[in-house]
Design a protein around this motif. Structure first.
Motif, PDB file in Angstrom:
ATOM      1  N   ILE A  18       0.849  -1.189   0.000  1.00 49.74           N
ATOM      2  CA  ILE A  18       0.000   0.000   0.000  1.00 49.74           C
ATOM      3  C   ILE A  18       0.887   1.242   0.000  1.00 49.74           C
ATOM      4  O   ILE A  18       1.876   1.314   0.731  1.00 49.74           O
ATOM      5  N   GLU A  19       0.545   2.200  -0.848  1.00 48.88           N
ATOM      6  CA  GLU A  19       1.339   3.427  -1.019  1.00 48.88           C
ATOM      7  C   GLU A  19       0.461   4.665  -0.910  1.00 48.88           C
ATOM      8  O   GLU A  19       0.512   5.559  -1.739  1.00 48.88           O
ATOM      9  N   GLY A  20      -0.356   4.697   0.120  1.00 44.20           N
ATOM     10  CA  GLY A  20      -1.209   5.859   0.306  1.00 44.20           C
ATOM     11  C   GLY A  20      -2.551   5.681  -0.378  1.00 44.20           C
ATOM     12  O   GLY A  20      -3.087   4.574  -0.474  1.00 44.20           O
ATOM     13  N   VAL A  21      -3.100   6.792  -0.878  1.00 49.69           N
ATOM     14  CA  VAL A  21      -4.412   6.751  -1.523  1.00 49.69           C
ATOM     15  C   VAL A  21      -4.274   7.071  -3.006  1.00 49.69           C
ATOM     16  O   VAL A  21      -3.281   7.661  -3.445  1.00 49.69           O
ATOM     17  N   SER A  22      -5.289   6.687  -3.767  1.00 50.27           N
ATOM     18  CA  SER A  22      -5.219   6.852  -5.222  1.00 50.27           C
ATOM     19  C   SER A  22      -5.453   8.291  -5.658  1.00 50.27           C
ATOM     20  O   SER A  22      -4.868   8.748  -6.636  1.00 50.27           O
ATOM     21  N   ASN A  23      -6.315   9.001  -4.959  1.00 47.89           N
ATOM     22  CA  ASN A  23      -6.652  10.371  -5.356  1.00 47.89           C
ATOM     23  C   ASN A  23      -6.428  11.306  -4.178  1.00 47.89           C
ATOM     24  O   ASN A  23      -7.233  11.365  -3.244  1.00 47.89           O
ATOM     25  N   TRP A  24      -5.318  12.051  -4.234  1.00 43.70           N
ATOM     26  CA  TRP A  24      -4.947  12.905  -3.107  1.00 43.70           C
ATOM     27  C   TRP A  24      -5.848  14.118  -2.982  1.00 43.70           C
ATOM     28  O   TRP A  24      -6.090  14.602  -1.888  1.00 43.70           O
ATOM     29  N   TYR A  25      -6.371  14.588  -4.095  1.00 49.98           N
ATOM     30  CA  TYR A  25      -7.236  15.760  -4.025  1.00 49.98           C
ATOM     31  C   TYR A  25      -8.528  15.422  -3.279  1.00 49.98           C
ATOM     32  O   TYR A  25      -8.965  16.166  -2.390  1.00 49.98           O
ATOM     33  N   LYS A  26      -9.133  14.291  -3.621  1.00 50.89           N
ATOM     34  CA  LYS A  26     -10.369  13.884  -2.951  1.00 50.89           C
ATOM     35  C   LYS A  26     -10.126  13.590  -1.477  1.00 50.89           C
ATOM     36  O   LYS A  26     -10.953  13.917  -0.617  1.00 50.89           O
ATOM     37  N   PHE A  27      -8.983  12.964  -1.189  1.00 54.49           N
ATOM     38  CA  PHE A  27      -8.658  12.673   0.209  1.00 54.49           C
ATOM     39  C   PHE A  27      -8.514  13.967   1.010  1.00 54.49           C
ATOM     40  O   PHE A  27      -9.060  14.104   2.114  1.00 54.49           O
ATOM     41  N   SER A  28      -7.771  14.943   0.448  1.00 54.18           N
ATOM     42  CA  SER A  28      -7.598  16.233   1.127  1.00 54.18           C
ATOM     43  C   SER A  28      -8.937  16.907   1.350  1.00 54.18           C
ATOM     44  O   SER A  28      -9.192  17.501   2.408  1.00 54.18           O
ATOM     45  N   GLU A  29      -9.796  16.810   0.357  1.00 52.25           N
ATOM     46  CA  GLU A  29     -11.118  17.433   0.447  1.00 52.25           C
ATOM     47  C   GLU A  29     -11.918  16.833   1.601  1.00 52.25           C
ATOM     48  O   GLU A  29     -12.566  17.555   2.373  1.00 52.25           O
ATOM     49  N   ARG A  30     -11.878  15.520   1.733  1.00 54.85           N
ATOM     50  CA  ARG A  30     -12.638  14.853   2.793  1.00 54.85           C
ATOM     51  C   ARG A  30     -12.108  15.215   4.179  1.00 54.85           C
ATOM     52  O   ARG A  30     -12.888  15.458   5.105  1.00 54.85           O
ATOM     53  N   VAL A  31     -10.796  15.240   4.307  1.00 56.45           N
ATOM     54  CA  VAL A  31     -10.219  15.565   5.612  1.00 56.45           C
ATOM     55  C   VAL A  31     -10.520  17.009   5.980  1.00 56.45           C
ATOM     56  O   VAL A  31     -10.926  17.305   7.110  1.00 56.45           O
ATOM     57  N   LEU A  32     -10.313  17.921   5.039  1.00 60.32           N
ATOM     58  CA  LEU A  32     -10.564  19.332   5.330  1.00 60.32           C
ATOM     59  C   LEU A  32     -12.028  19.578   5.655  1.00 60.32           C
ATOM     60  O   LEU A  32     -12.357  20.410   6.508  1.00 60.32           O
ATOM     61  N   ARG A  33     -12.914  18.863   4.996  1.00 55.61           N
ATOM     62  CA  ARG A  33     -14.333  19.013   5.287  1.00 55.61           C
ATOM     63  C   ARG A  33     -14.643  18.651   6.740  1.00 55.61           C
ATOM     64  O   ARG A  33     -15.558  19.190   7.354  1.00 55.61           O
ATOM     65  N   CYS A  34     -13.832  17.740   7.285  1.00 57.89           N
ATOM     66  CA  CYS A  34     -14.046  17.290   8.665  1.00 57.89           C
ATOM     67  C   CYS A  34     -13.482  18.248   9.708  1.00 57.89           C
ATOM     68  O   CYS A  34     -13.901  18.212  10.866  1.00 57.89           O
ATOM     69  N   ILE A  35     -12.530  19.094   9.315  1.00 55.65           N
ATOM     70  CA  ILE A  35     -11.841  19.884  10.334  1.00 55.65           C
ATOM     71  C   ILE A  35     -12.022  21.392  10.208  1.00 55.65           C
ATOM     72  O   ILE A  35     -11.726  22.117  11.154  1.00 55.65           O
ATOM     73  N   ILE A  36     -12.510  21.867   9.061  1.00 55.03           N
ATOM     74  CA  ILE A  36     -12.697  23.319   8.954  1.00 55.03           C
ATOM     75  C   ILE A  36     -14.075  23.712   9.460  1.00 55.03           C
ATOM     76  O   ILE A  36     -15.001  22.906   9.500  1.00 55.03           O
ATOM     77  N   ASP A  37     -14.191  24.961   9.837  1.00 49.20           N
ATOM     78  CA  ASP A  37     -15.472  25.489  10.290  1.00 49.20           C
ATOM     79  C   ASP A  37     -16.465  25.484   9.130  1.00 49.20           C
ATOM     80  O   ASP A  37     -16.103  25.720   7.975  1.00 49.20           O
ATOM     81  N   GLU A  38     -17.726  25.214   9.437  1.00 46.61           N
ATOM     82  CA  GLU A  38     -18.751  25.118   8.398  1.00 46.61           C
ATOM     83  C   GLU A  38     -18.945  26.422   7.643  1.00 46.61           C
ATOM     84  O   GLU A  38     -19.450  26.431   6.513  1.00 46.61           O
ATOM     85  N   THR A  39     -18.544  27.526   8.264  1.00 45.65           N
ATOM     86  CA  THR A  39     -18.716  28.822   7.597  1.00 45.65           C
ATOM     87  C   THR A  39     -17.652  29.057   6.531  1.00 45.65           C
ATOM     88  O   THR A  39     -17.792  29.954   5.706  1.00 45.65           O
ATOM     89  N   ASN A  40     -16.585  28.256   6.537  1.00 42.03           N
ATOM     90  CA  ASN A  40     -15.515  28.414   5.550  1.00 42.03           C
ATOM     91  C   ASN A  40     -15.891  27.725   4.242  1.00 42.03           C
ATOM     92  O   ASN A  40     -16.502  26.652   4.246  1.00 42.03           O
ATOM     93  N   ASP A  41     -15.505  28.329   3.153  1.00 38.84           N
ATOM     94  CA  ASP A  41     -15.763  27.753   1.846  1.00 38.84           C
ATOM     95  C   ASP A  41     -14.730  26.661   1.564  1.00 38.84           C
ATOM     96  O   ASP A  41     -13.526  26.913   1.574  1.00 38.84           O
ATOM     97  N   LEU A  42     -15.199  25.433   1.311  1.00 35.21           N
ATOM     98  CA  LEU A  42     -14.293  24.293   1.128  1.00 35.21           C
ATOM     99  C   LEU A  42     -13.420  24.463  -0.114  1.00 35.21           C
ATOM    100  O   LEU A  42     -12.223  24.167  -0.077  1.00 35.21           O
ATOM    101  N   ALA A  43     -14.007  24.949  -1.203  1.00 32.56           N
ATOM    102  CA  ALA A  43     -13.244  25.107  -2.443  1.00 32.56           C
ATOM    103  C   ALA A  43     -12.096  26.093  -2.259  1.00 32.56           C
ATOM    104  O   ALA A  43     -10.963  25.839  -2.699  1.00 32.56           O
ATOM    105  N   ASN A  44     -12.365  27.215  -1.598  1.00 34.47           N
ATOM    106  CA  ASN A  44     -11.308  28.202  -1.354  1.00 34.47           C
ATOM    107  C   ASN A  44     -10.238  27.649  -0.418  1.00 34.47           C
ATOM    108  O   ASN A  44      -9.041  27.886  -0.611  1.00 34.47           O
ATOM    109  N   THR A  45     -10.681  26.913   0.611  1.00 37.97           N
ATOM    110  CA  THR A  45      -9.726  26.312   1.543  1.00 37.97           C
ATOM    111  C   THR A  45      -8.835  25.313   0.834  1.00 37.97           C
ATOM    112  O   THR A  45      -7.627  25.256   1.075  1.00 37.97           O
TER     113      THR A  45
END
Length: 659
Positions: free
Chosen positions: A237-264
C-alpha cells in the motif's frame, strides 16, 4: 440455546464490538482524541500486487481494486496474505475499513454509505462467517493467536461467567465456519522471550477454513524467517489513489462550516506546492498532520510565506517518535531544548538520545564520499555511525518509529535501509549541524570541495539550519556562496537559484525568530517580490557584491501618502562588476558622472532605466550608462531624465527603490 443460535449471537456481538471500536479513527497521532468517522475520511487506497520472482526479486505489478483480487489468485484462494507499507501509508485504515465492510456486508438491511469506486465487491468478504481483528501491538509477549483472541475479543465482549463456554464455541467455529483473521501491525509485535517465532502461531487452525491477512512495515518482512513459500500473495500500500479527494474529505471534517471548502482547498494546495510537500502525499497520516497543523497555526499567519518548515517537520518527527515511545516529557530551564523548534514538543525530550544519534548518522550519510550510499544503504554501512553496543537499540527505535525503513533488496543478497523521506533525513542532518558547528569545517567543506556543483543540492539542509541556528547557517552560506561565485561563471541560472535558496533561508530564520542573520550572497537579482528579504542582507554583503540587477515597476504613491523606500548604498561595493536597473520608481541620490560607453547589456521595457558597464566611483567601473524615464535627485533639485547625459561624479552613490 442451540449451537447455531450461539454462533449467530457470537457474530452479532462481534459486529457490535467492531461498531463500538472501529467506526472512528484518529486524524493525528499527536492527538488521539481528534477522531472522525471512518466513512467520512476513507479514500481508495493505492495497493499493488508484488510478485516474488524465482530468484527472490520483488517486482511491483498491477493495482488491486477489488477484494477478489486480494483473496483470490486465478480462482485459487489466498490463505496467507501479507500487506506491507511504510509508516502512515494507510495499513491500519485499510484494515479498519475491511472490518467495516465485513460488518455492514453481513447486515443486509443497514444503510451503508459507500463513496468509493473500488473494493465494492462486499460479497467476497461476506463469505467469511467471522472476522477476527487482532492488534499485534496489544499482544506483545503473546505467541498464540487463540490466546490473543481470548484476551482482545472474548474477554471484552462477554461476561466472565460466559467466557469459558464462548472459548469452546470459538474452537468449534474455526473448525466449521469460514473465518478471516486480520493481524494488524506485525512490526509492532514482540514475541515471548526464548521464542524464535517470526509471526504469531496459528497451530491447530484448520487452514481450509481460515484465511489470515497480516499487515506490516517492509523491514519486518525482510526477516529471512518469513519464507517466500509461506506467502500466497504480497501486496504493498502506497497511500491513496486520489490525493485531491482525500484532502477534500479531511478538510471538510476539520474546517469550520462557515468556511468555503473550495477556497480552503485552493489555499492548501498552494501551500503544499510552495513548500514542496507533495512527496508527503505517499503517507496519509503525515499528510493529514500537515493539514491539521496548517489549519491550527500556519493558516492563521498574516503572511503564509512566513510559516516555518522547521515547525512543520518537528511536528512530523514528533508524531513518529510517539509511535515508538509514547512517554511524554518537556524541555525545562535546567535541560533546555537544543533548538528552538523543539521547545514546545511533548515527545521529543524522552527520545532525544535516539534522535541525536540518528541525526548524526543522517548527516554523515548525506555528506558521505560514497554518494551512492548516502540515501539508500545497507546494515553494515549504517552500523558505522553507531557504537557497537548501542547500534541495535537505536536502529530498532528508528524502525519502530518509522524514521528508518528497511525492505528486501531488489536482489536476493540482502535488504536496504533508508530514511522515511529524504527531507526528513535533511531535517535531522540540519539538527546535527545546528548542535555541532564543527561539522561544517570537518565534513561539509570537503564534501563541497569534492562536489563543487553540489552546493545547490544541500539547499533544504541549509534552509532548515537557518531556522535552527542562524550562526551555523551564516557559516554554511559562506561556503555555498563561494561555490556559487565559481560555478555561476558557467551558468547565470545557478546564481538565480542560489539567491532563491538564500531568500528561503531568510524567511525560515524570521519565522523561527533567529536574530543575527549574516547570510552571504554575491549576486543580487532584485525584484519587487524579494526586495524586503534581500535588503536585510545588503549591509553585510556590500564588500562581496559582484552583481546588482534590479527589475521593478512601482507606481507613484497616492498624493499625501509617504513613500516607502529601501536604500542600497554602493559606496563599499568595490568588487561590483555588473549593475543593471530596469523599471520605474528608482531614485539616485548623490553626484553621478555619466559617460556613454558601449553597453555590455541593454534591457528594454515599459519606462526602462538601464544601468550597465561601469561606475567611476567603484573600483571595477569607469562610467555609467543611463537611458529613459526615471527620477534623479541631485542635491535639492529633482529632474527627469529622458535621454543620455553626462554629469559630475562623487564617490557615494545611493539607490532608493520606492515600495
Amino acid at each position: 440455546m442451540t449451537v447455531l443460535s450461539d454462533i449467530s449471537d457470537f457474530q452479532q456481538r462481534l459486529m457490535q464490538h467492531y461498531n463500538d471500536t472501529s467506526s472512528y479513527v484518529p486524524l493525528s497521532t499527536l492527538d488521539q482524541s481528534l477522531d472522525k468517522r471512518l466513512i467520512d475520511i476513507y479514500a481508495i487506497p493505492k495497493i499493488h500486487r508484488i510478485e516474488i520472482e524465482k530468484d527472490g526479486r520483488r517486482v511491483k505489478k498491477e493495482q488491486v481494486l477489488t477484494y477478489k483480487e486480494l483473496f483470490f489468485t486465478d480462482d485459487n484462494e489466498n490463505k496467507r496474505i501479507y500487506l506491507q507499507g511504510e509508516p502512515g501509508t494507510g495499513k491500519s485504515t485499510f484494515s479498519a475499513n475491511l472490518v467495516h465492510d465485513w460488518r455492514h456486508g453481513n447486515q443486509p438491511f443497514s444503510a451503508v454509505q459507500r463513496q468509493t469506486e473500488a473494493f465494492e465487491d462486499l460479497s467476497t468478504i461476506t463469505q467469511f462467517k467471522f472476522l477476527f481483528f487482532i492488534s499485534l501491538r496489544d499482544a506483545r509477549g503473546q505467541s498464540d493467536v487463540t490466546h490473543m483472541i481470548k484476551k482482545q475479543l472474548i474477554d471484552k465482549i462477554f461476561s466472565e461467567d460466559q467466557c469459558q463456554d464462548v472459548y469452546k464455541l470459538f474452537v468449534h467455529i474455526i473448525k466449521t465456519e469460514k473465518c478471516l483473521f486480520v493481524l494488524e501491525g506485525l512490526d509492532e509485535w514482540v514475541c515471548p522471550d526464548g521464542s524464535y517465532l517470526a509471526v504469531p502461531s496459528m497451530a491447530g487452525f484448520p487452514m481450509e477454513n481460515c484465511t489470515v491477512l497480516i499487515t506490516s512495515r517492509p523491514w519486518k518482512l525482510a526477516d529471512e524467517r518469513i519464507r517466500n513459500s509461506h506467502i500466497d500473495i504480497l501486496l504493498e500500500i502506497e497511500g491513496v489513489s486520489n490525493w485531491y479527494k482525500f484532502s477534500e474529505r479531511v478538510l471538510r471534517c476539520i474546517i469550520d462550516e462557515t468556511n468555503d471548502l473550495a477556497n480552503t482547498m485552493e489555499e492548501f494546495q498552494t501551500f503544499i506546492r510552495k513548500r514542496g510537500l507533495r512527496a508527503l502525499s505517499s503517507s496519509p497520516i503525515l499528510y493529514t498532520l500537515v493539514m491539521c497543523t496548517w489549519i491550527d497555526t500556519m493558516r492563521k499567519e498574516e503572511d503564509m510565506k512566513e510559516a516555518s518548515n522547521c515547525a512543520l517537520y518537528t511536528a512530523l518527527l514528533e508524531s513518529l517518535c510517539k509511535k515508538a515511545n509514547s512517554t511524554s516529557g518537556d524541555f525545562i530551564y535546567s535541560n533546555p531544548s537544543p533548538v528552538r523548534c523543539f521547545c514546545e514538543t511533548s515527545n521529543m525530550q524522552p527520545n532525544i538520545a535516539h534522535l541525536e544519534k540518528l541525526a548524526e548518522a543522517a548527516c554523515k550519510l548525506l555528506f558521505s564520499a560514497e554518494r551512492e550510499s548516502s540515501i539508500v544503504f545497507n546494515n553494515i554501512t549504517l552500523s558505522h555511525y553507531f557504537s557497537w553496543e548501542d547500534f541495535t537499540d537505536h536502529k530498532m527505535f528508528a524502525l519502530k518509529a518509522g524514521i528508518l525503513t528497511n525492505r528486501k533488496d531488489t536482489s536476493w543478497t540482502g535488504s536496504s535501509y533508508s530514511f522515511i523521506d529524504k527531507t526528513m533525513q535533511e531535517f535531522l542532518a540540519a539538527y546535527h549541524i545546528a548542535c555541532n558547528l564543527h561539522v561544517i569545517d570537518d565534513i561539509i567543506y570537503y564534501y563541497l570541495k569534492r562536489n563543487k556543483s553540489s552546493y545547490l543540492d544541500i539547499s533544504q539542509v541549509f534552509i532548515f539550519l537557518c531556522g535552527m541556528n542562524i550562526f551555523a547557517a551564516n557559516k554554511l552560506s559562506g561556503l555555498m556562496n563561494e561555490c556559487d561565485v565559481a560555478y555561476s561563471k558557467c551558468s547565470s541560472e545557478d546564481s538565480h537559484e542560489f539567491q532563491s535558496i538564500i531568500e528561503s533561508g531568510i524567511k525560515e530564520a524570521a519565522a523561527n525568530r533567529q536574530d543575527g542573520s549574516g547570510l552571504k550572497l554575491s549576486h543580487f537579482n532584485i525584484t519587487a517580490e524579494n526586495m524586503r528579504e534581500l535588503h536585510r542582507l545588503w549591509s553585510t554583503n556590500t564588500s562581496n557584491v559582484l552583481t546588482l540587477h534590479l527589475r521593478t515597476d512601482v507606481s507613484s504613491p497616492e498624493p499625501g501618502k509617504p513613500e516607502s523606500r529601501y536604500e542600497f548604498n554602493l559606496s563599499s561595493c568595490h568588487k561590483l562588476k555588473s549593475l543593471e536597473l530596469l523599471g520605474n520608481g528608482i531614485c539616485l541620490r548623490g553626484k553621478v558622472y555619466v559617460l556613454f560607453l558601449a553597453p555590455a547589456k541593454v534591457w528594454f521595457g515599459v519606462h526602462p532605466f538601464v544601468l550597465s558597464s561601469v561606475l567611476q566611483s567603484v573600483t571595477n567601473f569607469s562610467g555609467l550608462f543611463l537611458r529613459s524615464y526615471t527620477r534623479y535627485v541631485h542635491e535639492t533639485s529633482l529632474m527627469y531624465i529622458y535621454e543620455w547625459g553626462e554629469m559630475p561624479c562623487s564617490r557615494t552613490i545611493t539607490l532608493h527603490f520606492l515600495k
